[in-house]
Design an enzyme around this catalytic site. Structure first.
Site, short mmCIF file in Angstrom:
data_model
loop_
_atom_site.label_atom_id
_atom_site.label_comp_id
_atom_site.label_asym_id
_atom_site.label_seq_id
_atom_site.Cartn_x
_atom_site.Cartn_y
_atom_site.Cartn_z
N ASP A 478 -1.73 -5.18 -0.48
CA ASP A 478 -1.51 -4.48 0.80
C ASP A 478 -0.02 -4.34 1.09
OD1 ASP A 478 -2.29 -3.17 3.10
OD2 ASP A 478 -3.63 -4.76 3.76
N ASP A 548 -7.98 2.69 6.68
CA ASP A 548 -8.55 1.63 7.50
C ASP A 548 -9.62 2.15 8.45
OD1 ASP A 548 -7.10 -0.42 6.41
OD2 ASP A 548 -5.63 -0.56 8.02
#
Length: 729
Positions: A478, A548
């Site tokens: 990430d 997301d």
């Protein structure tokens, strides 16, 4: 031979698939672009050069007679010698002037595809017959030697480009701009397509006509970003999925980039693509070289869809690497939306136990397993196990999960550091920082200085200890904030404008080390979802967390836009909880599965909270994933109804390479009263007969010409998945 050189006319013709690309060396040594489009047989296209008239306001080139840079189509335009349009190259010599003039010096044609030192690029097997053209240009004043590299794929409509600038002189100079590719078009009758967005709304499609102006699509965030993707296409006016010309440009790079277009008073157009020149300067001492990222050019005269399918195949088979390039991806469940930071080993094991029962193949433990991490305000950089959460340690949990028959994955955010961390307390100088200026916080974290070898070595050692200390099969990598105060404590003042690019090179170096050291691990890229969804990351991680936003209705647009360039195998898509955590929308379990099936499939919810009926639907989706895997991951994508052009419905279809199988997905994003829905399929064999799983038989030409009547009593968020298989006669 895909690369031809006519020594009489000094013309190069590159034949890639059903396309040709032609440029020549003029008598003054300048490189002029002549043609790019559908395949042609002639090589001498000098008659296409403009006759033009010019004035003192567009001066003729020094020592070049009546040649005027400002009016000719240039293959790699330089700044400051009379071409006032956007430039590809600008070099500042020791005299302080950035006027740059490059002339042809020579060329070489080589078998095989060139590689780029320290940078990801597409590759080719010897049997693919790819050739490299290396054209050498030189600036006699500064001593700059510019190698223009072309990779030509004879069986695909693909040409790759890059440039290497070498200081072959006796004095240092600075590169102020070095683009990867430039392209001049004789007309501006094109629409510009690019992909824009923001967090949780990535890669929406923008399409507008070129006008008499200069435009820039790009990023100055230190990453390719949620906001703009390093891709653009120029398409003929009226071009659609199946008709018209499309020129696709994709940059294999993860940092600051710019795609610049300019239309001049003569109604011609120019596109330049490469590293963003803002806050960029690269100093080269004699003997040193600088290499640009790779640009990929794709031409289609069969619409935007054919362009996309070319990108899909190229990136799937000639960019992704390693064991997981074509290997079947495991169905995973990620615990993030199930637990966020509130988990321990028993909660994870309970999810894993239900996953095993439902046929899911991997548990991924997301953020919160390390240091003292119970919220997003600490411990980044401390990559050791929080045994207060995971009692008994990581290996004990992994072994328990493996004992259920599941693989185990883990989350890292290696490039970041929390102020509240052991690493920061030990090495505050390891952050990116501008001396004398206060550092910005984003998500309660700073950014590590990836230009530093000691930082990369520390990360490699910490991550290697975790990956070798337990049976880790997957890493989610990430990156949750953009770069600010991009300075490095180890670089002198005159090199601080190299930091953005050096950061990206450092990232690639670390990724190369880790993926080489752990070749069996499946790496997935992530940046707050799709904030670094670019081709370069696919070189290291063959799939990327797309967004997301896991809402199925929103994902229709996000995944549809992503598909303009990127293959289904790269698009991570999960079934999440309803109501959705981002939008609050309630959507059926079937639709959440049907939309997620269009990518690297998985789950993002707490399996222990599902009803018995929902668990049966999971089993059904798992079975569908295995049944439809090949047609989705290895088939051809046809976009049928765009959610950007139709507010009510969208549809897409996958067709196997042998045209014996097809899968159609139809989604009602927003219902309206009494609306009819007809869908014509594409890409089938008109002479084959296909049975839909319900039993009805259709001919291929009927499905493509008459289509299907999908009118139903639809409601918001409904969907349909239709599977067709050829009848064996």
């Amino acid at each position: 031979m895909p690369i031809l050189f006519d020594s009489q006319t000094k013309t190069f013709r590159l034949d890639a698939g059903t396309s040709s690309y032609v440029f020549c060396v003029d008598p003054n040594g300048f490189l002029l672009h002549l043609y790019y489009g559908a395949k042609i047989s002639d090589t001498d296209l000098s008659y296409l050069l403009p006759a033009g008239s010019w004035s003192s306001f567009s001066p003729c080139a020094a020592d070049a007679g009546s040649f005027c840079f400002d009016n000719f189509p240039l293959e790699y335009p330089a700044y400051g010698a009379g071409d006032y349009r956007v430039a590809a190259l600008s070099i500042q010599g020791e005299n302080g002037c950035a006027s740059t003039l490059i002339r042809y010096k020579g060329h070489a044609i080589r078998q095989g595809k060139y590689a780029l030192a320290g940078l990801p690029a597409v590759y080719a097997a010897p049997e693919e017959g790819v050739e490299t053209l290396d054209v050498t240009m030189e600036d006699s004043l500064t001593g700059a030697e510019v190698h223009l590299l072309y990779g030509v794929f004879p069986d695909r409509n693909v040409i790759t480009r890059a440039a290497v600038v070498k200081n072959a002189g006796s004095a240092p100079f600075s590169i102020l701009k070095a683009a990867s590719a430039a392209m001049d078009f004789p007309t501006m009758d094109y629409d510009l397509i690019h992909l824009y967005g923001m967090w949780a709304q990535e890669r929406w499609i923008s399409r507008e006509p070129l006008t008499h102006d200069t435009r820039t699509v790009g990023s100055l965030r230190g990453s390719s970003s949620h906001n703009h993707n390093p891709f653009a296409a120029l398409v003929s006016r009226g071009a659609d999925e199946d008709h018209g010309e499309a020129y696709g440009f994709s940059l294999i790079y993860s940092g600051n980039f710019a795609i610049e277009t300019e239309c001049d008073p003569y109604d011609s157009a120019r596109l330049v693509m490469g590293i963003h020149p803002t806050d960029f300067r690269w100093n080269l001492a004699p003997g040193e070289s600088f290499t640009t990222p790779e640009a990929v050019l794709v031409y289609s005269d069969e619409g935007i869809g054919a362009m996309s399918r070319t990108f899909h195949k190229l990136y799937r088979y000639n960019l992704c690497r390693g064991e997981w390039k074509e290997k079947k991806r495991p169905i995973l469940v990620n615990n993030w939306e199930a637990t966020y930071f509130d988990f321990d080993e028993e909660k994870l094991y309970a999810i894993a136990r239900d996953a095993a029962d439902l046929g899911i193949e991997m548990l991924v433990m997301d953020d919160g397993w390390f240091g003292k991490r119970n919220a997003d305000n600490s411990s980044l950089g401390d990559w050791y196990v929080n045994e207060g959460k995971l009692k008994g340690g990581l290996k004990a949990l992994v072994d328990r999960v493996n004992g259920l028959g599941l693989k185990f994955g883990i989350w890292f955010e290696p490039e970041m550091i929390s102020p509240d961390s052991d690493l920061y307390r030990a090495h505050p100088e390891w952050c990116l920082r501008a001396p004398g200026r206060e550092m910005s916080l984003g998500r309660s974290q700073y950014v590590l200085d990836m230009t530093r070898a000691d930082v990369r070595q520390n990360l490699f050692e910490q991550m290697s200890a975790i990956l070798s200390g337990a049976n880790i099969a997957y890493v989610k990598w990430d990156f949750n904030r953009n770069l600010t105060e991009a300075g490095s404590a180890l670089l002198p003042a005159e090199r601080q404008q190299e930091v953005f690019h050096r950061y990206v090179l450092g990232l690639y170096e670390l990724l190369e080390r880790l993926t080489s050291a752990f070749p069996h691990v499946l790496f997935e890229g992530c940046s707050g979802g799709g904030g670094r969804f670019d081709p370069a990351m696919l070189y290291y991680s063959p799939q990327i967390w797309t967004s997301d936003d896991t809402d199925a209705v929103e994902r229709c647009r996000i995944q549809y836009g992503t598909s303009l360039v990127y293959p289904a195998s790269s698009i991570s898509a999960h079934v999440s909880a309803s109501p959705n955590h981002q939008t609050g929308r309630s959507t059926s379990f079937e639709t959440r599965g049907n939309v997620a099936m269009a990518g690297a499939f998985g789950y993002e919810l707490d399996l222990t909270k599902l009803t018995a009926e929902e668990k049966e639907l999971v089993r059904k989706q798992v079975a569908q994933y295995h049944a439809y895997y090949d047609v989705i991951q290895n088939g051809d994508l046809y976009r049928l109804i765009s959610p950007f052009e139709n507010e009510n419905v969208c549809a897409w279809e996958y067709v196997s390479a042998d045209k014996r199988e097809a899968l159609l997905t139809f989604v009602v994003r927003r219902c309206k009263v009494n609306f009819a829905s007809f869908v014509r399929m594409k890409g089938l064999d008109p002479n084959k007969r296909y049975r839909e799983d319900s039993g009805r038989v259709y001919s291929g030409d009927t499905l493509m010409n008459a289509g299907l009547n999908l009118t139903r009593g639809w409601r918001d968020g409904d969907s349909l998945l239709l599977h067709f298989r050829e009848i064996e006669e």
